[in-house]
Design a protein around this motif. Structure first.
Motif, PDB file in Angstrom:
ATOM      1  N   UNK A  12       0.827  -1.205   0.000  1.00  0.00           N
ATOM      2  CA  UNK A  12       0.000   0.000   0.000  1.00  0.00           C
ATOM      3  C   UNK A  12       0.864   1.260   0.000  1.00  0.00           C
ATOM      4  N   UNK A  13       1.950   1.210   0.768  1.00  0.00           N
ATOM      5  CA  UNK A  13       2.845   2.355   0.816  1.00  0.00           C
ATOM      6  C   UNK A  13       3.510   2.585  -0.543  1.00  0.00           C
ATOM      7  N   UNK A  14       3.906   1.480  -1.186  1.00  0.00           N
ATOM      8  CA  UNK A  14       4.550   1.583  -2.497  1.00  0.00           C
ATOM      9  C   UNK A  14       3.583   2.174  -3.521  1.00  0.00           C
ATOM     10  N   UNK A  15       2.337   1.723  -3.467  1.00  0.00           N
ATOM     11  CA  UNK A  15       1.321   2.220  -4.392  1.00  0.00           C
ATOM     12  C   UNK A  15       1.084   3.718  -4.195  1.00  0.00           C
ATOM     13  N   UNK A  16       1.003   4.147  -2.943  1.00  0.00           N
ATOM     14  CA  UNK A  16       0.751   5.562  -2.658  1.00  0.00           C
ATOM     15  C   UNK A  16       1.929   6.438  -3.057  1.00  0.00           C
ATOM     16  N   UNK A  17       3.122   5.841  -3.110  1.00  0.00           N
ATOM     17  CA  UNK A  17       4.299   6.600  -3.512  1.00  0.00           C
ATOM     18  C   UNK A  17       4.488   6.630  -5.027  1.00  0.00           C
ATOM     19  N   UNK A  18       3.839   5.681  -5.749  1.00  0.00           N
ATOM     20  CA  UNK A  18       4.064   5.561  -7.188  1.00  0.00           C
ATOM     21  C   UNK A  18       2.792   5.604  -8.046  1.00  0.00           C
ATOM     22  N   UNK A  19       1.617   5.890  -7.428  1.00  0.00           N
ATOM     23  CA  UNK A  19       0.372   5.866  -8.187  1.00  0.00           C
ATOM     24  C   UNK A  19       0.366   6.827  -9.374  1.00  0.00           C
ATOM     25  N   UNK A  20       1.199   7.879  -9.291  1.00  0.00           N
ATOM     26  CA  UNK A  20       1.235   8.877 -10.360  1.00  0.00           C
ATOM     27  C   UNK A  20       1.951   8.369 -11.609  1.00  0.00           C
ATOM     28  N   UNK A  21       2.569   7.210 -11.507  1.00  0.00           N
ATOM     29  CA  UNK A  21       3.264   6.637 -12.661  1.00  0.00           C
ATOM     30  C   UNK A  21       2.285   5.790 -13.472  1.00  0.00           C
ATOM     31  N   UNK A  22       2.084   6.130 -14.723  1.00  0.00           N
ATOM     32  CA  UNK A  22       1.110   5.414 -15.565  1.00  0.00           C
ATOM     33  C   UNK A  22       1.518   3.970 -15.811  1.00  0.00           C
ATOM     34  N   UNK A  23       2.799   3.673 -15.638  1.00  0.00           N
ATOM     35  CA  UNK A  23       3.292   2.317 -15.900  1.00  0.00           C
ATOM     36  C   UNK A  23       3.221   1.412 -14.671  1.00  0.00           C
ATOM     37  N   UNK A  24       2.761   1.951 -13.547  1.00  0.00           N
ATOM     38  CA  UNK A  24       2.684   1.151 -12.323  1.00  0.00           C
ATOM     39  C   UNK A  24       1.847  -0.096 -12.581  1.00  0.00           C
ATOM     40  N   UNK A  25       2.388  -1.248 -12.214  1.00  0.00           N
ATOM     41  CA  UNK A  25       1.686  -2.502 -12.481  1.00  0.00           C
ATOM     42  C   UNK A  25       1.725  -3.417 -11.263  1.00  0.00           C
ATOM     43  N   UNK A  26       0.876  -4.415 -11.298  1.00  0.00           N
ATOM     44  CA  UNK A  26       0.816  -5.401 -10.223  1.00  0.00           C
ATOM     45  C   UNK A  26       2.147  -6.144 -10.118  1.00  0.00           C
ATOM     46  N   UNK A  27       2.763  -6.412 -11.282  1.00  0.00           N
ATOM     47  CA  UNK A  27       4.042  -7.113 -11.308  1.00  0.00           C
ATOM     48  C   UNK A  27       5.116  -6.282 -10.621  1.00  0.00           C
ATOM     49  N   UNK A  28       5.101  -4.957 -10.857  1.00  0.00           N
ATOM     50  CA  UNK A  28       6.099  -4.072 -10.258  1.00  0.00           C
ATOM     51  C   UNK A  28       5.963  -4.046  -8.739  1.00  0.00           C
ATOM     52  N   UNK A  29       4.726  -3.917  -8.267  1.00  0.00           N
ATOM     53  CA  UNK A  29       4.495  -3.846  -6.824  1.00  0.00           C
ATOM     54  C   UNK A  29       4.860  -5.163  -6.152  1.00  0.00           C
ATOM     55  N   UNK A  30       4.472  -6.282  -6.766  1.00  0.00           N
ATOM     56  CA  UNK A  30       4.773  -7.587  -6.176  1.00  0.00           C
ATOM     57  C   UNK A  30       6.283  -7.795  -6.086  1.00  0.00           C
ATOM     58  N   UNK A  31       6.999  -7.358  -7.111  1.00  0.00           N
ATOM     59  CA  UNK A  31       8.461  -7.490  -7.105  1.00  0.00           C
ATOM     60  C   UNK A  31       9.070  -6.612  -6.012  1.00  0.00           C
ATOM     61  N   UNK A  32       8.489  -5.438  -5.810  1.00  0.00           N
ATOM     62  CA  UNK A  32       9.009  -4.488  -4.831  1.00  0.00           C
ATOM     63  C   UNK A  32       8.913  -5.012  -3.402  1.00  0.00           C
ATOM     64  N   UNK A  33       7.919  -5.882  -3.144  1.00  0.00           N
ATOM     65  CA  UNK A  33       7.773  -6.424  -1.788  1.00  0.00           C
ATOM     66  C   UNK A  33       8.223  -7.876  -1.699  1.00  0.00           C
ATOM     67  N   UNK A  34       8.824  -8.390  -2.796  1.00  0.00           N
ATOM     68  CA  UNK A  34       9.395  -9.725  -2.770  1.00  0.00           C
ATOM     69  C   UNK A  34       8.406 -10.865  -2.844  1.00  0.00           C
ATOM     70  N   UNK A  35       7.379 -10.721  -3.686  1.00  0.00           N
ATOM     71  CA  UNK A  35       6.388 -11.796  -3.865  1.00  0.00           C
ATOM     72  C   UNK A  35       6.179 -12.045  -5.351  1.00  0.00           C
ATOM     73  N   UNK A  36       5.705 -13.238  -5.673  1.00  0.00           N
ATOM     74  CA  UNK A  36       5.355 -13.515  -7.065  1.00  0.00           C
ATOM     75  C   UNK A  36       4.036 -12.819  -7.358  1.00  0.00           C
ATOM     76  N   UNK A  37       3.762 -12.462  -8.611  1.00  0.00           N
ATOM     77  CA  UNK A  37       2.511 -11.770  -8.955  1.00  0.00           C
ATOM     78  C   UNK A  37       1.263 -12.533  -8.510  1.00  0.00           C
ATOM     79  N   UNK A  38       1.277 -13.852  -8.664  1.00  0.00           N
ATOM     80  CA  UNK A  38       0.098 -14.653  -8.308  1.00  0.00           C
ATOM     81  C   UNK A  38      -0.136 -14.632  -6.805  1.00  0.00           C
TER      82      UNK A  38
END
Length: 238
Positions: A12-38
């Motif tokens: 949630x913190x990562x999303x709130x810091x990067x929501x303004x980026x149009x390229x923000x994706x589920x894959x990016x967020x999952x990688x940022x917190x060390x989890x697989x997308x699924x």
């Protein structure tokens, strides 16, 4: 459980810091917190009671509403500032969340007017509604729980809630849960009972009864209807 909650807060913190980026994706967020997308997708839906896409959309729309209230920037500029390149699509999403177009929202300055005129009772109810939206997936959520969070009695809470909203606490909570369930039915292939649990119903059969009473059709019929509508829209685009 605690491990997942920690990852959830990081997401949630990562999303709130990067929501303004149009390229923000589920894959990016999952990688940022060390989890697989699924695994991330399943955890997010279970803990938040909504999909990653729905959560990001809400964060972006809330940021857009703030910019509309506090600045004179054009809608197309605000859209890009909250991560949406297509201004028309932004307007569609905004209207879906707030019920009015961005331009109308700005003209009426809805939230500003409310904030200027709000009294203690309205403020308490506003806080209660926010708490409901953040915790509706908890099956034990009750008027007593919310009133304790607000440090007021349950009887007083129920009284001011109905006076300010014109509805009961139970009706409002039901609406929040049903809308969240409908969104999950549209966007996921999760089983009905799983979705029921995701929005605060421990009994899958009772969830189906409440859903049908609210929408007039069963959860499975709703999903099929939405699927057919989507297919028809895609067919018309071709």
């Amino acid at each position: 459980m605690r491990k997942h909650m920690g990852k959830m807060e990081k997401a949630k913190r990562y999303i709130k810091e990067h929501y303004h980026e149009s390229t923000l994706s589920e894959e990016e967020v999952s990688a940022a917190i060390g989890m697989t997308p699924i695994c991330f997708s399943n955890m997010f839906r279970k803990k938040a009671g909504q999909t990653y896409v729905s959560y990001v959309r809400r964060v972006r729309m809330e940021a857009a509403a703030k910019l509309l209230r506090e600045t004179d920037q054009k809608t197309c500029v605000i859209a890009k500032k909250v991560g949406i390149e297509d201004a028309n699509y932004f307007s569609v999403l905004f209207k879906k969340q707030y019920g009015i177009a961005p331009s109308v929202y700005r003209e009426k300055k809805v939230l500003v007017c409310v904030a200027q005129k709000v009294d203690d009772k309205e403020m308490l109810v506003s806080q209660a509604l926010e708490y409901l939206k953040e915790n509706y997936q908890d099956p034990e959520l009750s008027a007593k729980t919310v009133s304790e969070k607000l440090n007021i009695s349950r009887v007083y809470f129920s009284s001011i809630f109905r006076k300010v909203t014109g509805r009961t606490y139970v009706d409002c909570l039901k609406e929040i849960r049903m809308k969240a369930a409908a969104e999950l039915l549209e966007q996921t292939q999760e089983k009905t009972w799983v979705i029921g649990q995701s929005v605060g119903f421990e009994d899958g059969n009772y969830f189906s009864i409440v859903f049908k009473k609210y929408y007039g059709i069963s959860p499975s019929e709703y999903r099929q209807t939405e699927h057919n509508s989507k297919m028809e829209r895609e067919k018309n685009r071709v």
